[in-house]
Design an enzyme around this catalytic site. Structure first.
Site, short mmCIF file in Angstrom:
data_model
loop_
_atom_site.label_atom_id
_atom_site.label_comp_id
_atom_site.label_asym_id
_atom_site.label_seq_id
_atom_site.Cartn_x
_atom_site.Cartn_y
_atom_site.Cartn_z
N GLU A 1 67.02 5.23 31.42
CA GLU A 1 66.46 5.81 30.19
C GLU A 1 64.95 5.84 30.34
O GLU A 1 64.35 4.83 30.72
CB GLU A 1 66.86 4.97 28.98
CG GLU A 1 66.18 5.40 27.68
CD GLU A 1 66.57 4.53 26.48
OE1 GLU A 1 67.71 4.01 26.44
OE2 GLU A 1 65.71 4.36 25.59
N GLU B 1 57.88 6.60 21.74
CA GLU B 1 58.53 5.97 20.59
C GLU B 1 57.43 5.43 19.69
O GLU B 1 56.41 4.94 20.17
CB GLU B 1 59.42 4.80 21.02
CG GLU B 1 60.69 5.20 21.72
CD GLU B 1 61.55 3.98 21.99
OE1 GLU B 1 62.58 3.81 21.33
OE2 GLU B 1 61.18 3.18 22.88
#
Ligand SMILES: [Ca+2]
Ligand SMILES: [Ca+2]
Length: 531
Positions: free
Chosen positions: A147, A152
């Site tokens: 990932e 974020e």
């Protein structure tokens, strides 16, 4: 699916050229290969040839509160931008709705520059993300699929974003990443920012508005952990509400909240000098003993030895192997798997020694091999070194090159190569040490400083030009933003040693170094340093 892709590819060529002029998508050294500018009519759903949805309200492993839908209430086009809207409303089992868009099953990429211009939502409990997952997620599972979190943000940290990778042994709270904080307490929700990664072999770099803030390479992983970022990944865009990391919304949080995405663009590198080097973790058995290696045999006959009781080639440790003494043909050794993709080129070698006091005897043989394997671990192609036999001189370290191409069906040598090229369907490159004992016979072999290398080594030359201005010489060369370059010189071409004139980090344009002219003759060269 293939037909759709082909048609889209033709369209893309036309539009990329147009957009290049219209919106200045050009980045030196990079070629646009995919984008969504979100130019459909207001109120439209996102382009279904590019984006699908993950829907539901299961908490997504993080105790998130939202129910993801595929409604235009939660994801739609407005003013040439994608809006992902988190709403406070009772829906199915949940009190919030939002959307999670992804290119899974439609588009995925290995390597490139991946960027989006985004304005994030605001408020306690908001968790917007622009990220990637390995296209093999269903087969391999998470986190083995890998990932890459490009951006974020959590509402309680309005000035901060995070770039992170997750993989086996470094996932969840143990993901490896870094933060970027806006100066002066500005909030990311106040304005658009460009969030990007540049992903290449063995390296990922994170940028906010062209500022490099974090780089990860295999050397940043925990001891023995595997680099799983050499296979295709798809893109995701979502706004989560609540959950373990951001915490839940409170009385200060207002709804609806919107993440606005002006564009998503994917570029491929042209003329980016590749970084190579050894892809084996722990190649000399110096880190955590046999970490990242898998032994096979009986156990008693595959050993980590140290310099107190065995010759070593480098460092303090060495791998020792001998036969199983079963009375019949047996194989023992150690292997190391690395994720690989078709077309990847390697060279392979390793050091081996049969000790004077325990020389390999009888019909025993030992060697190093590299096999390329498919997802079921079936051997697609096989390469070996020459054999260590009872005729091999004892007490001498030998550098064995893996250059014999082998027929996997009968072990016959069918050719000689320098480069090992992963064939179609390859998912794994296995580097393996083998000791074969056909019948009971004595002797052991030691292995150390093993090597499975990608080309490009640890530095690559860069073309440069020199111009004389007054009393100085200017050496100029094209750069990629954030990559490291070294300008070197020497006065005698026959000398092996280059002197360092200067190091610099590229800004994406043509950069230069200057050197004072004097009576001594000097030669110059420029390299990209893969650090
Ligand atoms: Ca746009
Ligand atoms: Ca060693």
């Amino acid at each position: 699916m293939n037909k759709a892709r082909l048609q889209f590819g033709i369209l893309l060529l036309c539009c990329a050229g147009f957009s290049l002029r219209a919106t200045a998508q050009s980045i030196p050294g990079w070629t646009l290969v995919w984008s969504d500018e979100f130019t459909q009519p207001d109120g439209s759903a996102p382009d279904s040839t590019k984006w699908g949805y993950e829907t539901g309200g299961n908490g997504w492993g993080n105790n998130e509160l939202e129910y993801y839908t595929s409604r235009t209430n939660n994801a739609r086009i407005e003013s040439g931008q994608l809006v992902i809207e988190a709403r406070a409303e009772s829906y199915m089992t949940r009190n919030y709705t939002s959307a999670r868009l992804l290119t899974k099953g439609k588009w995925s990429w290995t390597y490139g520059r991946i960027e989006a211009r985004v304005k994030v939502p605001r408020g306690q409990g908001m968790w917007p993300a622009f990220w990637m997952l390995g296209a093999n997620v269903e087969a391999a599972g998470w986190p083995t699929c890998g990932e890459i979190d490009i951006m974020e943000n959590i509402g309680s940290e309005p000035s901060k974003v995070h770039g992170t990778v997750h993989g086996p042994g470094y996932s969840g709270a143990n993901g490896i990443g870094g933060p970027y904080t806006l100066a002066g307490g500005a909030a990311f929700a106040d304005d658009f920012h460009v969030f990007a990664i540049e992903w290449e072999t063995n390296r990922i770099r994170w940028y906010v508005d062209s500022q490099l803030y974090f780089t990860v390479t295999p050397t940043n992983l925990p001891k023995g952990a595997q680099w799983v970022f050499s296979q295709p990944q798809f893109l995701l865009l979502n706004v989560a509400v609540g959950g373990n990391w951001p915490g839940n919304p409170n009385g200060t949080t207002t709804f609806p909240q919107r993440m606005i995405v002006d564009y998503v663009r994917v570029y491929a590198a042209t003329n980016l000098p590749a970084c190579g080097g050894n892809v084996l973790s722990n190649p000399g058995f110096e880190v955590g003993g046999l970490a990242n290696w898998t032994t096979y045999g009986q156990g008693f006959n595959t050993l980590l030895e140290n310099s107190n009781n065995a010759p070593v080639h480098g460092g303090s440790n060495v791998f020792k192997v001998f036969g199983q003494f079963t009375g019949s043909n047996n194989y023992s050794g150690v292997f190391h798997d690395t994720a690989s993709v078709p077309g990847t080129t390697y060279t392979a070698s390793g050091w081996a020694l049969t000790p004077s006091g325990d020389q390999i005897a009888g019909g025993n043989t030992a060697w190093i091999e590299v096999s390329f394997r498919d997802a079921a671990s079936s051997i697609l192609s096989l390469y070996r070194t020459t054999l260590i036999t009872s005729n091999t001189p004892a007490g001498v370290w030998l550098n064995l090159a893996v250059t014999n191409q082998i027929n996997p069906a009968n072990s016959a040598v069918i050719g000689s190569v320098t480069n090992l090229v992963a064939p179609a369907a390859t998912t794994i490159a296995r580097y393996q040490v083998v000791f074969r004992q056909p019948v009971t016979a004595a002797g052991s072999v030691l292995f150390d400083d093993l090597n499975l290398s990608l080309p490009g080594a640890t530095e690559t030359p860069v073309s440069s030009a020199a111009t004389k201005t007054g009393g100085s010489l200017r050496i100029s060369f094209p750069t990629f933003l954030g990559l490291n370059y070294e300008v070197r010189y020497k006065s005698d071409l026959s000398s092996s040693a280059w002197q360092v004139l200067t190091n610099l980090t590229g800004d994406g344009a043509t950069n230069a170094a200057t050197d004072a002219l004097n009576s001594a003759r000097r030669f110059y060269h420029v390299v990209r340093v893969c650090n």
